[in-house]
Design a protein around this motif. Structure first.
Motif, PDB file in Angstrom:
ATOM      1  N   LYS A 170      11.559  -1.942  -1.516  1.00  0.00           N
ATOM      2  CA  LYS A 170      11.039  -0.481  -1.185  1.00  0.00           C
ATOM      3  C   LYS A 170      10.342  -0.609   0.190  1.00  0.00           C
ATOM      4  CE  LYS A 170       8.918   0.116  -4.828  1.00  0.00           C
ATOM      5  NZ  LYS A 170       9.210  -1.044  -5.456  1.00  0.00           N
ATOM      6  N   SER A 171       9.238  -1.262   0.360  1.00  0.00           N
ATOM      7  CA  SER A 171       8.408  -1.248   1.533  1.00  0.00           C
ATOM      8  C   SER A 171       9.630  -1.764   2.773  1.00  0.00           C
ATOM      9  CB  SER A 171       7.320  -2.005   1.685  1.00  0.00           C
ATOM     10  OG  SER A 171       6.483  -1.571   0.429  1.00  0.00           O
ATOM     11  N   THR A 172      10.061  -2.755   2.506  1.00  0.00           N
ATOM     12  CA  THR A 172      11.304  -3.180   3.625  1.00  0.00           C
ATOM     13  C   THR A 172      12.016  -2.319   3.997  1.00  0.00           C
ATOM     14  OG1 THR A 172      10.951  -5.356   2.526  1.00  0.00           O
ATOM     15  CG2 THR A 172      12.676  -5.043   4.272  1.00  0.00           C
TER      16      THR A 172
ATOM     17  N   ALA B 262       3.145  -5.466  -4.177  1.00  0.00           N
ATOM     18  CA  ALA B 262       2.533  -5.614  -2.783  1.00  0.00           C
ATOM     19  C   ALA B 262       1.798  -4.018  -2.489  1.00  0.00           C
ATOM     20  CB  ALA B 262       3.374  -6.167  -1.937  1.00  0.00           C
ATOM     21  N   THR B 263       2.515  -3.031  -3.120  1.00  0.00           N
ATOM     22  CA  THR B 263       2.082  -1.463  -2.556  1.00  0.00           C
ATOM     23  C   THR B 263       1.583  -0.939  -3.564  1.00  0.00           C
ATOM     24  OG1 THR B 263       4.416  -1.633  -1.269  1.00  0.00           O
ATOM     25  CG2 THR B 263       3.392   0.668  -1.780  1.00  0.00           C
ATOM     26  N   LEU B 264       0.387  -0.231  -3.217  1.00  0.00           N
ATOM     27  CA  LEU B 264      -0.115   0.408  -4.342  1.00  0.00           C
ATOM     28  C   LEU B 264      -0.344   1.856  -3.966  1.00  0.00           C
ATOM     29  CD1 LEU B 264      -3.374  -0.939  -6.088  1.00  0.00           C
ATOM     30  CD2 LEU B 264      -1.173  -0.768  -6.900  1.00  0.00           C
TER      31      LEU B 264
ATOM     32  N   VAL C 171       4.296  -1.215   6.941  1.00  0.00           N
ATOM     33  CA  VAL C 171       3.536  -1.262   5.667  1.00  0.00           C
ATOM     34  C   VAL C 171       3.618  -2.797   5.102  1.00  0.00           C
ATOM     35  CG1 VAL C 171       3.668   1.252   5.206  1.00  0.00           C
ATOM     36  CG2 VAL C 171       5.115  -0.517   3.931  1.00  0.00           C
ATOM     37  N   LEU C 172       3.057  -3.183   4.373  1.00  0.00           N
ATOM     38  CA  LEU C 172       2.931  -4.573   3.939  1.00  0.00           C
ATOM     39  C   LEU C 172       4.087  -4.745   3.054  1.00  0.00           C
ATOM     40  CD1 LEU C 172       1.319  -7.280   3.458  1.00  0.00           C
ATOM     41  CD2 LEU C 172       0.262  -6.179   1.317  1.00  0.00           C
ATOM     42  N   VAL C 173       4.708  -5.977   3.283  1.00  0.00           N
ATOM     43  CA  VAL C 173       5.903  -6.452   2.454  1.00  0.00           C
ATOM     44  C   VAL C 173       5.722  -7.817   2.210  1.00  0.00           C
ATOM     45  CG1 VAL C 173       8.208  -7.192   2.661  1.00  0.00           C
ATOM     46  CG2 VAL C 173       7.775  -5.209   3.826  1.00  0.00           C
TER      47      VAL C 173
ATOM     48  N   ALA D 113       8.775   8.717   1.211  1.00  0.00           N
ATOM     49  CA  ALA D 113       7.436   8.119   0.601  1.00  0.00           C
ATOM     50  C   ALA D 113       7.799   6.972  -0.068  1.00  0.00           C
ATOM     51  CB  ALA D 113       6.906   9.247  -0.582  1.00  0.00           C
ATOM     52  N   ASP D 114       7.012   5.971   0.232  1.00  0.00           N
ATOM     53  CA  ASP D 114       6.817   4.448  -0.193  1.00  0.00           C
ATOM     54  C   ASP D 114       5.805   4.475  -1.301  1.00  0.00           C
ATOM     55  OD1 ASP D 114       7.420   1.853  -0.868  1.00  0.00           O
ATOM     56  OD2 ASP D 114       6.042   1.060   0.843  1.00  0.00           O
ATOM     57  N   THR D 115       6.072   3.965  -2.398  1.00  0.00           N
ATOM     58  CA  THR D 115       5.174   3.904  -3.554  1.00  0.00           C
ATOM     59  C   THR D 115       5.191   2.824  -4.491  1.00  0.00           C
ATOM     60  OG1 THR D 115       4.051   5.466  -5.203  1.00  0.00           O
ATOM     61  CG2 THR D 115       6.513   5.413  -5.090  1.00  0.00           C
TER      62      THR D 115
HETATM   63 MG   LIG Z   1       5.985  -2.175  -1.526  1.00  0.00          MG
END
Ligand SMILES: [Mg+2]
Ligand SMILES: Nc1nc2c(ncn2[C@@H]2O[C@H](COP(=O)(O)OP(=O)(O)OP(=O)(O)O)[C@@H](O)[C@H]2O)c(=O)[nH]1
Length: 461
Positions: free
Chosen positions: A213-215, A233-235, A225-227, A253-255
């Motif tokens: 998702k973050s990628t 990895a994502t909070l 954002v952190l991958v 939105a990344d979640t």
């Molecule tokens: Mg993530």
């Protein structure tokens, strides 16, 4: 409150196998537990599986097995034992006594990872709340160190045992955290309100943890954002504006990722964060296509979506990491099985153009074609239509500005006073008075086929 995290910490993973156990089997479940342990910073030393008719009440795996494994830990220099299910308070206590080393369960492990990852105040409040809710029924006299930590703030009332004091303190802290979270929710609601006012639709990436998702978020919004190749990895949710081509835009939105057996207290505590999912107009459900259990992953995510009561939302199923596939057969099969889904690689960019165009047509599909007469002095409304809608024709006349335009759903209410009755039959209009996209010479929106409700399997199969 951290339980694991020293890289050298060696862990033994323990699961049970029950008769007629449903998928996933214990091996797979332990593999995932291993991923979780590694994500928490531990090194997995070995696994143990106990076959049972039912989990035994006092020791989960039975006393004999616990003693046998305890010896194994002694010999192997193992620091902690991690159970693949949530243990009852009594089981945790009994097992800690037998093992005389750290005993954790799946829930604690997930809480631990979240605690390590929480960076923002909001994330920290949510995780502390989940940890305390987990802790409360497990408080025993052994936990009296808590009162030392909080150092004589609320001194013991008459007749109260230390345990009661501890419980009371934890409950007070929980109440405090609930209040803080309420403030967080309010401020998130205000931010959302602001977004609604500028009115682009909100898309939310959802999916199993580590699905990419973050990628994808970074690629689409040029963010960083952190991958990480780690679970959770994502909070904290991040929201950015996404350009969809033409004048279309959307918030993306990344979640936080989901996982099977996501602890209940965690879902409850993370409601403020997960509200981004609840408020989204479209869910983009990302699935790691290189995962051997793709279909189970989909089911796991849908279970969480159901718990959040958002299964009815429009959703787009996206197969990610297609660069990892050997040959086209699997993707081909999945695309047939789930009509309207699409394959991409967030990593090398393949399929991204198509993804954007699909989102664009969904967004246009929410728009309706209207004829309007704007007062000549309302150039501001015309400017807004140019910015956020898609005028097809504009004519200036003495009695007003006549506009024929695609108007996104969010703008329809504010323009309602200026909408002209449609010429021709009433059939060409929908209930809100507009002509639906696809009629009146407009292209037929692909979303009509490609988008199902998040849980609408009949559409997706
Ligand atoms: Mg993530
Ligand atoms: N080969 C390949 N790897 C990918 C792709 N997308 C993501 N990854 C990798 O998958 C891992 C997880 O990616 P993330 O973007 O952090 O996944 P996430 O869904 O945000 O994970 P959580 O935040 O932990 O839920 C990273 O190692 C990425 O580099 C892809 O399309 N192809």
């Amino acid at each position: 409150m951290r339980t694991l995290g020293h890289p050298a910490e060696k862990a033994l993973l323990v699961g049970i196998e029950l008769p007629n156990q449903q998928e996933p089997g214990v091996t797979e479940s332990l593999e995932e537990l291993g991923e979780l342990a590694r994500s928490a910073g531990a090194a997995v030393a070995s696994h143990a599986v106990q076959r049972l008719q039912t989990p035994t009440a006092p020791f989960y795996i039975g006393r004999g097995k616990a003693e046998e494994l305890s010896e194994r830990c002694q010999e192997g220099g193992i620091h902690s034992v991690i159970f693949d299910d949530e243990l009852t308070p009594a089981q945790s206590r009994n097992l800690s006594n037998v093992f005389s080393r750290k005993v954790l369960d799946r829930t604690q492990l997930i809480l631990d990872i979240f605690a390590q990852r929480a960076k923002t105040r909001e994330g920290k409040i949510q995780i502390e709340l989940a940890q305390l809710l987990y802790l409360l029924p497990r408080l025993t006299r052994l936990w009296s160190h808590l009162s030392r930590q909080t150092g004589g703030i609320g001194t013991r009332g008459p007749g109260e045992t230390q345990l009661e004091v501890d419980r009371r303190r934890v409950q007070q802290r929980i109440a405090r955290l609930h209040r803080d979270l309420e403030a967080v929710r309010r401020s998130r609601a205000v931010q959302r309100e602001g977004r609604h006012r500028c009115s682009w639709p909100t898309l939310c990436l959802v999916g199993y943890t580590n699905s990419g998702k973050s990628t994808l978020f970074n690629r689409l919004t040029q963010s960083e954002v952190l991958v990480e190749d780690k679970l959770f990895a994502t909070l904290d949710p991040t929201i950015r504006l996404l350009q969809l081509g033409g004048k279309q835009r959307a918030f993306l939105a990344d979640t936080v990722g989901f996982i099977r057996k996501l602890p209940h207290d965690l879902i409850d505590s993370f409601r403020a964060t997960l509200e981004e999912v609840k408020e989204a107009d479209l869910l983009i459900h990302l699935v790691d296509v290189s995962d051997p259990k793709v279909e189970e992953r989909i089911a796991d995510v849908r279970r969480v979506l159901e718990e959040l009561d958002v299964l009815g939302k429009p959703s787009l199923l996206v197969w990610n990491k297609i660069d990892r596939l050997h040959g086209p057969a699997l993707l081909h099969r999945l695309l047939q099985r789930y009509p309207g889904s699409i394959g991409i690689s967030a990593w090398d960019g393949s399929g991204i153009e198509e993804l954007l165009s699909r989102i664009g047509s969904w967004s246009r599909g929410r728009a309706l074609l209207f004829r309007l007469r704007l007062p000549v002095e309302r150039g501001d409304l015309l400017a807004r239509l140019h910015r956020e809608g898609e005028p097809v024709e504009v004519r200036y006349r003495p009695d007003g500005i006549y506009v024929h335009a695609w108007i996104p759903a969010f703008l329809q209410a504010s323009l309602a006073p200026f909408i002209l009755p449609e010429r021709g039959s009433a059939d060409s209009r929908d209930a809100s008075g507009g002509t639906t996209a696809g009629e009146d010479g407009g292209e037929r929106p692909e979303w009509a086929e490609g988008f199902g409700a998040a849980g609408d399997s009949s559409r997706n199969r």
